[in-house]
Design a protein around this motif. Structure first.
Motif, PDB file in Angstrom:
ATOM      1  N   ALA A 172       0.817  -1.218   0.000  1.00 46.46           N
ATOM      2  CA  ALA A 172       0.000   0.000   0.000  1.00 46.46           C
ATOM      3  C   ALA A 172       0.851   1.268   0.000  1.00 46.46           C
ATOM      4  CB  ALA A 172      -0.925  -0.005   1.216  1.00 46.46           C
ATOM      5  N   PHE A 173       2.160   1.113   0.324  1.00 51.21           N
ATOM      6  CA  PHE A 173       3.037   2.292   0.428  1.00 51.21           C
ATOM      7  C   PHE A 173       3.054   3.093  -0.875  1.00 51.21           C
ATOM      8  CE2 PHE A 173       7.069   4.481   0.083  1.00 51.21           C
ATOM      9  CZ  PHE A 173       7.253   5.029   1.345  1.00 51.21           C
ATOM     10  N   GLU A 174       3.324   2.407  -1.992  1.00 56.02           N
ATOM     11  CA  GLU A 174       3.451   3.096  -3.270  1.00 56.02           C
ATOM     12  C   GLU A 174       2.098   3.544  -3.818  1.00 56.02           C
ATOM     13  OE1 GLU A 174       5.682   0.721  -5.960  1.00 56.02           O
ATOM     14  OE2 GLU A 174       7.586   1.026  -4.892  1.00 56.02           O
ATOM     15  N   LYS A 175       1.023   2.962  -3.305  1.00 55.05           N
ATOM     16  CA  LYS A 175      -0.300   3.414  -3.737  1.00 55.05           C
ATOM     17  C   LYS A 175      -0.694   4.712  -3.048  1.00 55.05           C
ATOM     18  CE  LYS A 175      -2.011  -1.301  -4.617  1.00 55.05           C
ATOM     19  NZ  LYS A 175      -3.016  -2.322  -4.227  1.00 55.05           N
ATOM     20  N   GLN A 176      -0.168   4.907  -1.845  1.00 55.54           N
ATOM     21  CA  GLN A 176      -0.553   6.076  -1.072  1.00 55.54           C
ATOM     22  C   GLN A 176       0.244   7.328  -1.444  1.00 55.54           C
ATOM     23  OE1 GLN A 176      -2.979   6.429   1.203  1.00 55.54           O
ATOM     24  NE2 GLN A 176      -3.693   4.316   1.077  1.00 55.54           N
ATOM     25  N   ILE A 177       1.545   7.166  -1.755  1.00 57.22           N
ATOM     26  CA  ILE A 177       2.374   8.333  -2.097  1.00 57.22           C
ATOM     27  C   ILE A 177       3.217   8.023  -3.321  1.00 57.22           C
ATOM     28  CG2 ILE A 177       2.481   9.264   0.253  1.00 57.22           C
ATOM     29  CD1 ILE A 177       5.241   8.025   0.514  1.00 57.22           C
ATOM     30  N   ASP A 178       3.664   9.093  -3.972  1.00 54.18           N
ATOM     31  CA  ASP A 178       4.415   8.972  -5.223  1.00 54.18           C
ATOM     32  C   ASP A 178       5.903   8.801  -4.923  1.00 54.18           C
ATOM     33  OD1 ASP A 178       5.023   8.886  -7.887  1.00 54.18           O
ATOM     34  OD2 ASP A 178       5.057  11.074  -8.127  1.00 54.18           O
ATOM     35  N   LEU A 179       6.277   7.640  -4.292  1.00 56.77           N
ATOM     36  CA  LEU A 179       7.681   7.268  -4.068  1.00 56.77           C
ATOM     37  C   LEU A 179       7.835   5.818  -4.487  1.00 56.77           C
ATOM     38  CD1 LEU A 179       8.691   8.881  -0.635  1.00 56.77           C
ATOM     39  CD2 LEU A 179       9.537   9.487  -2.907  1.00 56.77           C
ATOM     40  N   LYS A 180       8.753   5.519  -5.420  1.00 58.12           N
ATOM     41  CA  LYS A 180       8.914   4.181  -5.968  1.00 58.12           C
ATOM     42  C   LYS A 180      10.297   3.624  -5.612  1.00 58.12           C
ATOM     43  CE  LYS A 180       4.984   4.989  -8.075  1.00 58.12           C
ATOM     44  NZ  LYS A 180       3.730   4.475  -7.540  1.00 58.12           N
ATOM     45  N   ASN A 181      10.351   2.282  -5.434  1.00 54.23           N
ATOM     46  CA  ASN A 181      11.620   1.579  -5.229  1.00 54.23           C
ATOM     47  C   ASN A 181      12.440   2.214  -4.114  1.00 54.23           C
ATOM     48  OD1 ASN A 181      10.993  -0.124  -7.438  1.00 54.23           O
ATOM     49  ND2 ASN A 181      11.787   1.447  -8.854  1.00 54.23           N
ATOM     50  N   VAL A 182      11.847   2.344  -2.933  1.00 53.16           N
ATOM     51  CA  VAL A 182      12.524   3.050  -1.849  1.00 53.16           C
ATOM     52  C   VAL A 182      13.310   2.119  -0.939  1.00 53.16           C
ATOM     53  CG1 VAL A 182      10.777   4.850  -1.890  1.00 53.16           C
ATOM     54  CG2 VAL A 182      10.520   2.923  -0.300  1.00 53.16           C
ATOM     55  N   THR A 183      13.011   0.813  -0.934  1.00 59.77           N
ATOM     56  CA  THR A 183      13.641  -0.108   0.005  1.00 59.77           C
ATOM     57  C   THR A 183      15.158  -0.119  -0.208  1.00 59.77           C
ATOM     58  OG1 THR A 183      11.666  -1.482  -0.047  1.00 59.77           O
ATOM     59  CG2 THR A 183      13.657  -2.468   0.872  1.00 59.77           C
ATOM     60  N   GLY A 184      15.889   0.069   0.911  1.00 61.04           N
ATOM     61  CA  GLY A 184      17.345   0.094   0.848  1.00 61.04           C
ATOM     62  C   GLY A 184      17.905   1.465   0.522  1.00 61.04           C
ATOM     63  N   LYS A 185      17.049   2.476   0.320  1.00 62.21           N
ATOM     64  CA  LYS A 185      17.511   3.835   0.019  1.00 62.21           C
ATOM     65  C   LYS A 185      17.142   4.756   1.168  1.00 62.21           C
ATOM     66  CE  LYS A 185      16.794   3.169  -4.952  1.00 62.21           C
ATOM     67  NZ  LYS A 185      16.026   3.616  -6.134  1.00 62.21           N
ATOM     68  N   THR A 186      17.857   5.869   1.252  1.00 63.48           N
ATOM     69  CA  THR A 186      17.550   6.863   2.285  1.00 63.48           C
ATOM     70  C   THR A 186      16.690   7.962   1.674  1.00 63.48           C
ATOM     71  OG1 THR A 186      19.400   8.378   1.908  1.00 63.48           O
ATOM     72  CG2 THR A 186      19.827   6.426   3.278  1.00 63.48           C
ATOM     73  N   MET A 187      15.997   8.703   2.563  1.00 60.63           N
ATOM     74  CA  MET A 187      15.123   9.772   2.085  1.00 60.63           C
ATOM     75  C   MET A 187      15.929  10.893   1.443  1.00 60.63           C
ATOM     76  SD  MET A 187      12.253  11.024   1.461  1.00 60.63           S
ATOM     77  CE  MET A 187      10.942  10.215   2.339  1.00 60.63           C
ATOM     78  N   ARG A 188      17.127  11.188   1.978  1.00 64.91           N
ATOM     79  CA  ARG A 188      17.961  12.233   1.388  1.00 64.91           C
ATOM     80  C   ARG A 188      18.398  11.855  -0.025  1.00 64.91           C
ATOM     81  NH1 ARG A 188      17.335  17.121   3.913  1.00 64.91           N
ATOM     82  NH2 ARG A 188      17.918  17.019   6.119  1.00 64.91           N
ATOM     83  N   GLU A 189      18.597  10.548  -0.242  1.00 65.64           N
ATOM     84  CA  GLU A 189      18.948  10.098  -1.592  1.00 65.64           C
ATOM     85  C   GLU A 189      17.768  10.254  -2.547  1.00 65.64           C
ATOM     86  OE1 GLU A 189      22.305   6.669  -1.067  1.00 65.64           O
ATOM     87  OE2 GLU A 189      20.264   6.168  -0.408  1.00 65.64           O
ATOM     88  N   LEU A 190      16.582  10.048  -2.020  1.00 63.57           N
ATOM     89  CA  LEU A 190      15.387  10.164  -2.858  1.00 63.57           C
ATOM     90  C   LEU A 190      14.983  11.627  -3.045  1.00 63.57           C
ATOM     91  CD1 LEU A 190      13.349   7.265  -1.224  1.00 63.57           C
ATOM     92  CD2 LEU A 190      14.342   7.240  -3.526  1.00 63.57           C
ATOM     93  N   ILE A 191      14.931  12.392  -1.943  1.00 59.45           N
ATOM     94  CA  ILE A 191      14.531  13.815  -1.990  1.00 59.45           C
ATOM     95  C   ILE A 191      15.531  14.591  -1.137  1.00 59.45           C
ATOM     96  CG2 ILE A 191      12.684  15.475  -1.583  1.00 59.45           C
ATOM     97  CD1 ILE A 191      10.685  13.185  -1.665  1.00 59.45           C
ATOM     98  N   PRO A 192      16.608  15.102  -1.723  1.00 60.35           N
ATOM     99  CA  PRO A 192      17.659  15.786  -0.939  1.00 60.35           C
ATOM    100  C   PRO A 192      17.136  16.954  -0.103  1.00 60.35           C
ATOM    101  CG  PRO A 192      18.405  15.355  -3.185  1.00 60.35           C
ATOM    102  CD  PRO A 192      16.961  15.015  -3.154  1.00 60.35           C
ATOM    103  N   ASP A 193      16.132  17.698  -0.613  1.00 67.36           N
ATOM    104  CA  ASP A 193      15.652  18.884   0.111  1.00 67.36           C
ATOM    105  C   ASP A 193      14.326  18.611   0.832  1.00 67.36           C
ATOM    106  OD1 ASP A 193      14.238  18.605  -2.229  1.00 67.36           O
ATOM    107  OD2 ASP A 193      14.127  20.751  -2.683  1.00 67.36           O
TER     108      ASP A 193
END
Length: 759
Positions: A172-193
């Motif tokens: 349900a994670f990817e259905k609720q918000i527009d973030l894909k393939n996040v497992t094993g990644k940090t939030m700063r890597e995905l969205i630096p700001d």
């Protein structure tokens, strides 16, 4: 269990025990408290001892681990690399762990970092046992519609939360918000700001263990509104946080829209209430302060619905005064207003109510001490009638006075000997003219009305246009009572300029800085100008005539003697010698004839002749003048340099203009050194004029001589009388031509004459 977002399958859970962040040169930036507790590192400071891994990794495994890290940074590997090494527990025993290392794609402090996930190298049986223990709750999380994730917080050396690693998510994670393939990644890597709020909130949960429920807008994730519940997983050493959330953006937007709509309705209601209050105050103020008498009637009907009267329900002070203190409130119109009934006002008001129209009428009342004009109005409003009564006697009197004044002014304008013109500066045209100017030339009042101002300019003499513009500017800057005058030449007939006196003042202005219209009074003064000129010429030529006659009689005798002597000498010369001297005898004869002609012209000039300007070719006049001066030019050895071609037409009196040009050329020849003289002549067409230049390389003039050059009876010649150049100036003035002189001692003299173009 881990959810693979690419395949949609459930993977076996690999529980991350430790998290390490280090630089490429092995300096530790962060170790999670679980590893610190496991290895007994609680008392060690990262700032003082950055080579902690060397302390806890088995000495035999450490070189291999360093080589493993070097290969990771040297190749800038994008994939995770896994290595198994032994780590020392705080009781001194060694346990095998897997280091899953990769480059950390966010610079915490400006250095290239490595992110290490450390977990036990468990046997298959151990893994199966743990997996079996977690299966029940894992299946439950995977089936939830609510989004779920487990994150590991990352802190800096000062203990501030700076990032978090996604360890596990459900479908349900990817259905609720527009973030894909996040497992094993940090939030700063995905969205630096990403907003700082998220790190601070989750960091507090990880440190304190206190769960939190909150709603927040994720500005960097499509401005999504999320409803979240976060709690710590594990004991006080754990920095893992579980987050349950669902997207409430639609609900929030609807809620905000409802809130805005409610606020707008409340605001509009308050505004409407305030407007009504202000309107009531305004109406009451107008009702009491207007200079009109105001009454509010209730319409009275009979049983059949016919209007039978109007009852006073409200009246202002002015109306009550008109009724001389009579209490009219509550009474009817028929009871209180018998004179108005006789003047048919009552029937007009009834008609207005029936038809729903406004009644507006002017009446004259001369009863009971009143001798006034009134304006009566009535406006129906449902069962009410609002009526006003205004005394307009003063306005009526002023209107009549104004009509009389306008009638008088119109009569004055029609009979005025002057042409009256009003120029509108907004429309840039002639807004009014009182009469025809020259109907025979088509300059009628009808044709001139509405003519653009720019089309009037060509009728103004080119020499006067600059003065006309100054006259225009003076009017624009003047006060309403200021009057300005100018005399200009206008071409109302072909090839004929006439003098006019123009008087102007402001007629209408918008404000202090803007003039809308000004009026011009135009009068033909050409006859007056010619009379003045004739008087001046008569006086001038009376003096010059006496001089001319004296000089002419004195010159006759020596000229005659020279002619006779030339004739006798030519007869006494032997034929054998005549051929060599014949040229000079011819020059003497021609010069004697020319002098006789000049004396005759001098005698004629004593009587003033009117200058008659006709279309003439300036080139032909110049060639004729040079021919008359050819003998003098030949004897003086002067070189004539011509710079003109073709025809150049001007308005000229040919005979007089030849005399003027001959004077200039003779003066130029006398100013030069014999056999070295050069006279340069140029004709050049300019924008408004035709310029004639006559220059020489003679002795030139001093400044004092220049200033008096055109004065009558002034000369620098020992035998001259100073009439020539003064006569030149007079002739050129009659041709409306301007003459300019430039000269310097020993540098020569240059005359420039400007003739107006024919167009």
């Amino acid at each position: 269990m881990l959810y693979n977002t690419a395949s949609g399958t459930v993977l076996p859970l690999r529980r991350y025990e430790f998290l390490v962040v280090q630089t490429a040169d092995k300096e530790i930036r962060y170790i999670n408290p679980v590893l610190e507790d496991y290895c007994g590192l609680k008392d060690m400071s990262l700032r003082e001892n950055t080579d902690i891994l060397k302390e806890i990794i088995h000495p035999d495994d450490y070189p291999v681990y360093l080589e493993h890290l070097n290969s990771l940074t040297a190749n800038s590997c994008k994939k995770d690399k896994v290595i198994s090494v032994r780590i020392k527990k705080k009781d001194g025993s060694w346990v095998s762990f897997c280091f899953n290392d990769r480059l950390y794609n966010w610079n915490m402090d400006g250095n290239q970092l490595i992110l290490s996930l450390v977990y036990p190298s468990e046997s298959s049986d151990e893994m199966a046992t743990k997996q079996l223990a977690n299966n029940e709750y894992r299946h439950l999380l995977q089936a939830l519609d609510e989004a779920f994730c487990i994150i590991e917080m990352i802190f800096d050396e000062d203990g501030h939360p700076v990032d978090y690693l996604f360890q596990e998510i459900n479908p349900a994670f990817e259905k609720q918000i527009d973030l894909k393939n996040v497992t094993g990644k940090t939030m700063r890597e995905l969205i630096p700001d990403h907003e700082e709020h998220w790190f601070q909130t989750y960091g507090k949960v990880a440190l304190t263990g206190e769960p939190i429920r909150f709603q927040f807008k994720a500005g960097k994730i499509n401005n999504s509104w999320l409803d979240l519940y976060a709690f710590r997983l594990g004991d006080h050493n754990s920095r893992r946080v579980a987050v349950l959330f669902h997207n409430i953006t639609d609900h929030k937007l609807a809620e905000e829209q409802m809130k805005l709509a409610k606020e707008e309705l409340e605001q509009n209601a308050r505004k409407r209430q305030e407007e009504l209050r202000e309107s009531n105050i305004l109406l009451q103020t107008v009702f009491e302060t207007t200079n009109r008498a105001v009454a509010v009637f209730r319409v009275l009907y009979d049983e059949s619905g016919e209007i039978i009267d109007f009852r006073f329900i409200k009246a202002n002070k002015i109306l009550l005064e008109m009724y001389k203190g009579q209490n009219i409130l509550g009474k009817t119109y028929l009871e209180t207003s018998k004179h108005a009934v006789k003047m048919d006002v009552y029937n007009e008001l009834k008609k207005a109510v029936k038809e729903g129209n406004t009644f507006d009428k002017e009446i004259y009342f001369d009863k009971d001490g009143y001798n006034h004009w009134f304006r009566v109005t009535g406006r129906p409003q449902k069962d009410l009638l609002i009526a006003t009564l205004e005394d307009i006697t003063e306005r009526k009197v002023k209107d009549q006075e104004l009509k009389d004044t306008i009638r008088f002014k119109k009569q004055l304008v029609r009979t005025s000997p002057e042409t009256i013109v009003i120029l509108n500066l907004n429309e840039q045209n002639v807004r009014y003219i009182n009469k025809d100017i020259y109907p025979e030339e088509g300059l009628t009042r009808k044709r001139i009305l509405g003519t653009p101002i720019v089309e009037i300019i060509p009728y103004v003499h080119p020499r006067d246009r600059e003065r006309v513009m100054e006259f225009h500017k003076k009017i624009l800057k003047s006060a309403d009572d200021d009057i300005h005058d100018i005399e200009v030449r206008l071409q109302l007939k072909p090839n004929r300029w006439e003098w006019f006196s123009v008087r102007g003042k402001v007629f209408h202005r918008r404000d202090e800085l803007w003039v809308d219209e000004y009026v011009l009074l135009v009068r033909n003064i050409n006859q007056q100008k010619e009379t003045q000129k004739a008087l001046i010429n008569a006086e001038k030529f009376s003096i010059m005539g006496d001089m001319a006659r004296t000089l002419a009689h004195e010159l006759r005798n020596p000229i005659t003697s020279i002619g006779m002597a030339t004739e006798v000498l030519s007869k006494k010369f032997p034929d054998s010698q005549k051929n060599g001297s014949l040229k000079y005898f011819n020059i003497l004869n021609n010069s004697t004839k020319t002098l006789n002609d000049l004396v005759s012209n001098l005698l004629n000039s004593a009587n003033y002749n009117q200058t008659v300007l006709k279309k003439q070719d300036l080139t032909e006049i110049l060639e004729s003048t040079l021919k008359k001066a050819s003998d003098r030019i030949y004897l003086a050895g002067i070189d004539i340099q011509k710079d003109y071609k073709g025809s150049h037409y001007v308005l000229a009196d040919r005979e007089k203009l030849e005399i003027a040009l001959l004077n200039i050329i003779v003066n130029a020849s006398e100013a030069t050194v014999p056999d070295e003289g050069v006279i340069s002549i140029e004709i050049k067409e300019e924008e408004k004029d035709i310029m004639l230049r006559i220059s020489d390389n003679g002795h030139g003039l001093e400044k004092e001589e220049m200033e008096r050059l055109f004065d009558a009876f002034y000369t620098t010649k020992k035998t001259g009388v100073g009439v020539g150049l003064n006569s030149v100036k007079n002739i050129l003035e009659e041709h409306d031509s301007r003459i300019e002189v430039a000269s310097e001692p020993n540098q020569g003299t240059c005359f420039r004459i400007y003739f107006p173009k024919l167009n």
